[in-house]
Enzyme design. Structure first.
Site: not given
Length: 269
Positions: A47-48
């Site tokens: 995830e970002t």
């Protein structure tokens, strides 16, 4: 071309190279969705997280999460990583952070004992469903039972069963568009349950530590074990630890853990 600060944080761990790495990108204003997705794909982490200041009375920041493949509706470790950045790198002055999200409502993260942070997330109890031949074929082992909320969750008898699962990712892609959890009681007397999480449709074959999966795991194990305070371990290669509390009356799961900053830099977009 503009310059943006980026952090990379190992979440749900006390040590570098443990837990689940997430990128965190503070923004003054939202970039277009295609650019956000391209940044997440370039980072190539599970995830970002992107956040901006919020003008809502009930929130301090607006928060969004992107895997390399898509924006998702809820993410625990990247929320913990974002809170860690705000508290420890950007000098957020309050004891609690309030994040407005597109689908999960208001999420709060509070300072806990020492360097621990506590997340307040919505519970997502799973409903029992029939065990399909397709799921058994994808996992390569017969579970005791299967449940479904956002994700499928397969229950196994022992931690050893969970550890030996080597799923066929192509077949697993056809089971659930979001992800598949596998879980069992822990063999460690200090830990209540273990889990693993697979999300190949999002470009994440196995996620190291998955906060959102515990929104389903914690209600299940709280009911099964007859207790509301639980210690959890995600037994991925990197591994991670979560202390959890289930509030069934309010439909909330509280997860606490620690995080470590690995990187601070700049990206040019």
């Amino acid at each position: 071309m503009n310059e943006y600060t980026i952090f990379q944080v190992d979440a749900f761990t006390t040590r570098l190279f443990g837990g689940n790495p997430a990128a965190v990108v503070p923004l003054a204003d939202w970039l277009d969705e295609a650019t956000l997705q391209n940044i997440a794909q370039e980072n190539n982490l599970s995830e970002t997280a992107f956040f901006t200041r919020s003008d809502q009375d009930d929130a301090d920041f607006h928060l969004r999460w992107f895997t390399p493949g898509a924006e998702i509706d809820l993410c625990g470790h990247a929320t913990l990583a974002t809170a860690h950045v705000l508290f420890n790198e950007l000098d957020w002055y309050e004891e609690t952070l309030r994040f407005s999200t597109q689908e999960a409502g208001i999420l709060t993260v509070s300072r806990g004992e020492g360097s621990r942070l506590s997340l307040d997330f919505p519970a997502r109890p799973g409903a029992a469903i029939e065990t399909s031949h397709e799921l058994v074929d994808a996992l390569g082992i017969q579970p005791l039972a299967v449940y479904k909320a956002r994700d499928h969750m397969a229950l196994f008898a022992t931690e050893a069963d969970v550890l030996k699962v080597t799923p066929d990712m192509d077949k697993l892609c056809r089971i659930n568009p979001d992800g598949v959890i596998i879980t069992a009681p822990s063999q460690d007397p200090e830990v209540d349950f273990v889990s693993r999480f697979f999300a190949p449709n999002h470009g994440v074959p196995e996620d190291p530590v998955t906060g959102s999966a515990h929104c389903t795991l914690v209600p299940f194990w709280a009911d099964k074990l007859g207790k509301t305070t639980l210690e959890a371990r995600q037994v991925s290669a990197r591994g991670g630890e979560l202390s959890c509390i289930y509030d069934g009356d309010q439909g909330r799961v509280y997860m606490s853990g620690q995080a470590v900053t690995y990187l601070k830099g700049a990206i040019f977009v």
